[in-house]
Design a protein around this motif. Structure first.
Motif, PDB file in Angstrom:
ATOM      1  N   LYS A 362       0.921  11.724  -4.605  1.00 17.31           N
ATOM      2  CA  LYS A 362       1.734  11.058  -4.187  1.00 17.31           C
ATOM      3  C   LYS A 362       3.254  11.633  -4.277  1.00 17.31           C
ATOM      4  O   LYS A 362       4.142  11.290  -3.376  1.00 17.31           O
ATOM      5  N   GLU A 363       3.486  12.598  -5.053  1.00 16.43           N
ATOM      6  CA  GLU A 363       4.716  13.424  -4.864  1.00 16.43           C
ATOM      7  C   GLU A 363       4.880  13.938  -3.708  1.00 16.43           C
ATOM      8  O   GLU A 363       5.898  13.939  -3.018  1.00 16.43           O
ATOM      9  N   ILE A 366       5.805  11.199  -1.036  1.00 12.71           N
ATOM     10  CA  ILE A 366       7.227  10.730  -1.298  1.00 12.71           C
ATOM     11  C   ILE A 366       8.207  11.718  -0.899  1.00 12.71           C
ATOM     12  O   ILE A 366       8.950  11.457  -0.131  1.00 12.71           O
ATOM     13  N   ARG A 367       7.958  12.944  -1.076  1.00 13.28           N
ATOM     14  CA  ARG A 367       8.814  14.037  -0.700  1.00 13.28           C
ATOM     15  C   ARG A 367       8.624  14.641   0.736  1.00 13.28           C
ATOM     16  O   ARG A 367       9.468  15.331   1.280  1.00 13.28           O
ATOM     17  N   GLU A 368       7.683  14.047   1.318  1.00  9.92           N
ATOM     18  CA  GLU A 368       7.361  14.041   2.787  1.00  9.92           C
ATOM     19  C   GLU A 368       6.742  15.709   3.020  1.00  9.92           C
ATOM     20  O   GLU A 368       7.458  16.470   3.798  1.00  9.92           O
ATOM     21  N   GLU A 375      -1.337   9.500   3.825  1.00  5.99           N
ATOM     22  CA  GLU A 375      -1.545   8.815   2.670  1.00  5.99           C
ATOM     23  C   GLU A 375      -2.703   7.815   2.820  1.00  5.99           C
ATOM     24  O   GLU A 375      -3.017   7.052   1.717  1.00  5.99           O
ATOM     25  N   ARG A 406       4.418   0.360  -9.559  1.00  8.38           N
ATOM     26  CA  ARG A 406       4.985   1.099  -8.457  1.00  8.38           C
ATOM     27  C   ARG A 406       3.766   1.402  -7.555  1.00  8.38           C
ATOM     28  O   ARG A 406       4.002   1.459  -6.470  1.00  8.38           O
ATOM     29  N   PHE A 410       4.055   0.865  -3.695  1.00 10.88           N
ATOM     30  CA  PHE A 410       3.715   1.745  -2.530  1.00 10.88           C
ATOM     31  C   PHE A 410       3.030   1.282  -1.555  1.00 10.88           C
ATOM     32  O   PHE A 410       2.951   1.476  -0.336  1.00 10.88           O
ATOM     33  N   GLN A1035      14.060  10.571 -11.599  1.00  9.00           N
ATOM     34  CA  GLN A1035      13.955  11.256 -10.266  1.00  9.00           C
ATOM     35  C   GLN A1035      15.075  12.551 -10.365  1.00  9.00           C
ATOM     36  O   GLN A1035      14.971  13.247  -9.243  1.00  9.00           O
TER      37      GLN A1035
END
Length: 1136
Positions: A362-363, A366-368, A375, A406, A410, A1035
């Motif tokens: 997931k990190e 989120i950070r692409e 995903e 969360r 998502f 964050q």
């Protein structure tokens, strides 16, 4: 070129690899170069992938490459090259062509490559091959991070990619026609992976902290391993069936037996007594044939029920774009030993790897850092392993990473994104639909796990489930996702399985909500924001005397409690309006609290608002004194704030709001689509459909919504089904709706016509309660003769007045205060007092003056010259303008006349006065003006005006505190980090001076000494005193230099960090940039030459700073030596 005849160069290269003699492979001396040549050939293949097809036809991978790596694995360069070549050969055909080709020729090449991939997969189902791969991977993972080379990392990645490619090959439906519990090629491949120990290495990669870079590869391989499996089958593998499962199977078999017996009885009843040759012909009266005569039926009477005019006609071809989407999911039960191995893998993976791997994936998402559409693997793993955990005891701690609000957010965000892309990207709508189905399954599994937690025996788990449910039931986006998907369901793009999961998820969500609402009569949910103005009512303006009396009571109450109040929240976190835009509402709340004479509440709101919105000191400065807070509250009390009220996120009863929105034909229609396949649906699916229709027809009393011909046709099909006894719930509901319709038809003779149309709520009400004139319900307001006469008299009295809006004048004067503007306007038109509604249109706020006359321009220029030095230029101009205009038009005109070059020069000037320093206010103000003049000389002319206004002298008390903090940190050995902090502040000031833009700058410690200092509490106190902002949330990892600090403030703060040394150069050491603040107290008593001396000093400091930079570029001399060399220069200049 004939692809069955291999190219001569390619044939020679393959021949140079070696040959297989029995079980032994003999490699040629040029084997390594030949493998590299094959890689080079593949790089230059054409669009038909000719090289790949020729190598597949020649079975190079089966006969050469696999024997090489199994028998000559000790030759590392050759092994690496073979792995690289096999990764290229086994990559999916979809990646080779980009998409499934539409051209028949290219489609043939595509299918040919797929057939070669099937052969590759069968060849890899060998324990020897995976034994070599797992041994190589194990040896590489044994190396420490420092010993591992770049080639080793590449080989690890290629081995994982090779396993991924082989597992990705789909099953061949023509070759693998095995039944359940029989070994397929995929099962053989999984067993080879298990016997070689590769599954243990995958679990190690998923759990090891040093191997987190392979997290996405590992998750992709695991998802392909479980491609044909279901969590329910794996949970039950190796276990005897429970009594509940046996009862379920028995009931299903009983229902099937009843269906079969009913169909058998029906066939017996349809058989005639006579032989089929004597069946005869019949005339069907009232049913016309092609001509004017009745239809003649040439068959037995028992078949007349199935008669149709369409019998014998050619089936109409449905265009491809209008065909229903087909389900592509194929599930089969693997052999028992494979299922047992996969079950043990799932148990170990959940206990040791799941939470960490899902966090890392997931990190990356989120950070692409991941690739496009990665995903989908995350959502598959979430739904699969949470379902397995739920069936294997439902231990919430094993899936805690994905069991949160969360995770719901998502998944909901991805569903919304897929839905939007499905509407915009029409060509790939089917692919987006599959991704949305995967996200919906993940959302459904989250709901099912929370529902399972709600029935847990552990009180803590039930409490956690209640917290999650409170969030997802309150917020609109989590509730309306099902409504949106049901409204926009499209059979052409979304398969029937998607609709089934959607209906079951909606049923589960509503059932959880109903259970949650049970016993909670005060449960409210968030509704959409509405904004409206107050209705005109009798004037209730507060007189100055009343306000003074209110203020006297409030101030006495606050003084009596010693200004000690509880905390408050000045904003609505659930509001759609951002927190930054809720400042006006907070001001209105403070004023209302003062008017209500609740002083502690008003003061607590004021202090909380000051922390949330510190910009501009609107709610006071950070160090404001209680007496100044009283003055602020008094100003807010007497201020004229807007009378507009905003009702945001209205809270309404939860169950009521949910049930009402489902009473729509757009929502009911997908349920009826799913009900058409009632015979093949599971009993649970049919129950979900009937329960929703029951909510609409019975609970909401909207049964007329189901009075539609297609619905009745479906009900008739169910009632006439020979196996109708197996669908008792469906039959009962169908009979209830039909009875309601016939009861209504006895009262409403138009009910049969209404069957042809879908109806909304208004049409349902008309159908059941009676039709109004023209099909509309208008509620006319009745005016008595006395009220009409009163309105006429008031109009005659005020029609000649100069008031631009006569209706607003009449409204407060009417005896009936319930009349609205619309009522009055309609009545005046009906009485003939005005000709049309257009004559009474409300005048918009502002003016319609667009052109400026010459006199008005001169007036504007004179007002600007008069007030250009005031604190509020624009406000004074607007007050004294003869022709009133809007603020925006005045600003535009000032800019067009060239009176200012930037609209920011017209902003209201606010000076930040130091709180708690009421004495010597004139001296401080004088110092501020002198500092402004000095800064204007040193700053560029185009610098931002607002930044200049923020310039102020740092109080000496703060300086002393900061200096003491610097001394304390220096004494404990933190002089290096203090110097690093000073350099960071100087660099931030230089960057802002060059770029002209202010951004928060993170303080990133690159050395171990600075990193340890950032964790030191004493150094953190120094950071706070300097004004460095701590990390706001999880964050953020670094402290940041705020964007609100000006260039001048940064330089002063950097100067204050210089360590003080006694007896140096005739007194306390002065740093090069501490001149303005240190000299300011001395210059209070000096003559008019003080400004000139200060300007000279600052110019000298600028020159010294430039020399310092040039010295740093040419010399490696430390910073503190340069500072020591520059200090005597600045000190001598100041001593003049």
């Amino acid at each position: 070129m004939d692809l069955y005849m291999m190219n001569c160069e390619l044939l020679a290269t393959c021949s140079a690899l070696g040959y297989l003699e029995g079980e032994t492979y003999h490699k040629e001396p040029d084997c390594l170069e030949s493998v590299k040549d094959l890689i080079r050939y593949l790089r230059h293949e054409d669009d038909t992938r000719d090289i790949r097809q020729q190598l597949g036809a020649g079975q190079i991978l089966q006969n050469d490459l696999l024997p090489i790596i199994t028998q000559h694995g000790q030759d590392k360069p050759l092994f690496d090259a073979c792995i690289r070549l096999m990764v290229n050969l086994t990559q999916p055909a979809l990646l080779c062509f980009g998409k499934i080709p539409d051209d028949p020729a290219f489609r043939h090449h595509f299918l040919q490559i797929v057939s070669y991939l099937h052969a590759y997969k069968e060849a890899f189902a060998n324990e020897k091959v995976f034994a070599v791969l797992s041994e190589t991977l194990y040896n590489l993972l044994q190396l420490d991070w420092e010993q591992r080379q770049e080639e080793d990392n590449l080989l690890i990645e290629r081995i994982l990619l090779l396993i991924r490619n082989v597992l990705h090959v789909p099953a061949d439906p023509y070759e693998e026609k095995n039944v359940d519990d029989d070994a397929s090629v995929h099962d053989k491949l999984l067993w080879a992976i298990h016997m070689s120990g590769m599954d243990d290495l995958l679990k190690f990669l998923a759990s090891a902290q040093s191997e987190q870079q392979w997290s996405m590869h590992v998750l992709e391989v695991i998802s392909l391993m479980f491609r044909d499996q279901t969590p329910e089958q794996l949970v039950s593998a190796g276990h005897s069936r429970s009594a509940q499962e046996k009862q379920k199977d028995t009931s299903e078999l009983e229902s099937l037996r009843q269906k079969e017996q009913a169909e058998k009885r029906s066939r017996i009843m349809q058989r005639g007594n006579r032989h089929s040759r004597f069946r005869g012909s019949y005339v069907v009266e009232g049913l016309k044939s092609i001509g004017e005569k009745d239809v003649i039926f040439h068959s037995g009477l028992h078949n007349f029920k199935n008669y149709s005019h369409d019998a014998g006609k050619a089936t109409r071809r449905v265009p491809k774009r209008k065909q229903m989407a087909r389900d592509t999911d194929s599930q089969r039960r693997s052999v028992l030993n494979v299922r047992l191995f996969l079950r043990e893998f799932c148990v170990d993976f959940l206990e040791n790897c799941y939470n960490r791997l899902m966090y890392l994936v997931k990190e990356s998402l989120i950070r692409e850092h991941a690739q496009q559409h990665d995903e989908t693997y995350y959502m598959w793993a979430l739904s699969f392993f949470m379902a397995f955990n739920r069936g294997n005891g439902c231990k919430a701690e094993l899936v805690s990473e994905t069991l949160s609000v969360r995770a719901f957010h998502f998944i909901e965000k991805n569903i919304t994104n897929y839905y939007e892309m499905m509407l915009t990207d029409k060509k790939e709508a089917t692919s987006w639909s599959r991704r949305m189905h995967l996200a919906l399954k993940a959302y459904q599994e989250l709901l099912m796990t929370v529902n399972e937690m709600d029935h847990s025996k552990d009180e803590n788990i039930r409490q956690s489930a209640n917290v999650i449910k409170s969030n997802i039931f309150y917020l609109m986006e989590y509730r309306e996702i099902f409504l949106t998907l049901l409204r926009k369901f499209d059979e052409r793009m979304q398969p029937r399985s998607f609709l089934r999961d959607l209906v079951e998820s909606t049923h589960l969500f509503l059932r959880m909500l109903e259970r949650f609402c049970k016993g909670r009569n005060n449960l409210l949910v968030q509704a959409k924001r509405t904004t409206r103005k107050k209705k005109p009512s009798a004037p209730t303006e507060n007189t100055p005397e009343a306000l003074e009396e209110t203020w006297k009571i409030v101030s006495e109450e606050l003084q009596s409690c010693g200004f000690q109040v509880k905390g408050a929240v000045p904003f609505d976190a659930a509001s759609e309006i951002p927190v930054t835009e809720q400042r006006t509402e907070a001001m209105i709340r403070i004023q209302d609290a003062v008017l209500a004479r609740t002083g502690p509440e008003a003061l607590s709101l004021l202090r909380a608002a000051r922390e949330v919105w510190p910009e501009g000191n609107v709610f006071g400065s950070a160090e404001v004194q209680p007496e100044e807070e009283l003055e602020l509250l008094k100003q807010i009390l007497f201020a004229e704030l807007p009378s507009k009220i905003t009702i945001e996120n209205c809270d309404i009863p939860a169950c009521q709001s949910i049930k009402v929105v489902f009473a729509s034909p757009n929502i009911v229609r997908p349920y009826l689509i799913l009900l058409r396949s009632y015979a093949t649906n599971t009993p649970h699916t049919n129950h979900c459909v009937v329960r929703m229709l029951h909510r609409v027809g019975v609970d909401l009393k909207m049964d007329a919504l189901l009075f539609q011909l297609s619905v009745f046709y479906l009900f008739n099909k169910i009632l006439s089904d020979p196996a109708a006894s197996a669908y008792k719930e469906l039959v009962t509901f169908a009979k209830y709706i039909l009875n309601r319709f016939f009861a209504l038809a006895a009262r409403n003779n138009k009910a049969f016509i209404e069957l042809l149309f879908w109806k909304n709520v208004g049409a349902v009400r008309e159908m059941t309660e009676g039709y109004s004139k023209d099909g509309c319900f208008y509620h006319y307001v009745i005016w008595t003769p006395e009220e009409e006469e009163e309105l006429r008299q008031l109009y005659e009295e005020h029609k000649d007045s100069e008031d631009p809006d006569i209706v607003e004048t009449l409204l407060p004067l009417l005896s009936n205060t319930n009349r609205t503007r619309r009522h009055v306007v309609a009545q005046m038109v009906s009485m003939g007092l005005v000709d049309s509604v257009k004559d009474l249109k409300k005048e918009r706020k502002g003016t319609r003056i667009v052109l400026w006359t010459e006199d008005q321009e001169q007036e504007l220029q004179m007002l600007f010259e008069e007030y250009k030095d005031s604190e509020d230029i624009l406000g004074n101009i607007l007050k004294h303008l003869t022709a009133k205009r809007s603020r925006a038009r005045v600003v535009d005109k000032i800019l067009s006349m060239g009176l200012v070059s930037d609209r920011r020069e017209l902003y209201k000037k606010r000076r930040r006065n130091t709180a708690g320093k009421t004495p010597r206010r004139d001296a401080i103000t004088g110092d501020e003006e002198e500092e402004d003049e000095l800064e204007d000389e040193l700053m560029d002319e185009d610098e931002d005006e607002e930044e200049k206004e923020e310039v102020r002298v740092v109080p000496e008390k703060k300086n002393r505190r900061r200096e003491s903090a610097v001394e304390k940190n220096t004494s404990v050995g933190l002089s290096g980090p203090v110097l690093w902090l000073q350099n960071c502040l100087n660099r931030a000031a230089d960057d802002r001076e060059e770029d002209g833009v202010s951004h928060p700058v993170p303080l990133v410690p690159l050395t171990e000494e600075n990193e340890d200092a950032m964790e030191n509490k004493s150094f953190q106190r120094l950071l706070r005193k300097v004004g460095i902002r701590a990390p706001a949330d999880e964050q953020e990892s670094f402290w940041r230099i705020p964007a609100t600090l000006s260039i001048y403030q940064l330089r002063v703060l950097a100067t204050s960090l210089n360590p003080l040394k006694e007896n140096e150069v005739g007194g306390p050491a002065e740093s090069e940039e501490s001149v303005p603040s240190s000299v300011a107290p001395q210059q209070e008593d000096e003559g008019p030459d003080s400004q000139e001396l200060r300007a000279q000093a600052l110019r000298a400091l600028l020159l010294a700073r430039q020399r310092k930079r040039s010295a740093e570029d040419t010399n490696s001399e430390p910073d503190f030596i340069i500072l020591q060399n520059l200090q005597p220069i600045s000190y001598d200049l100041l001593a003049v």
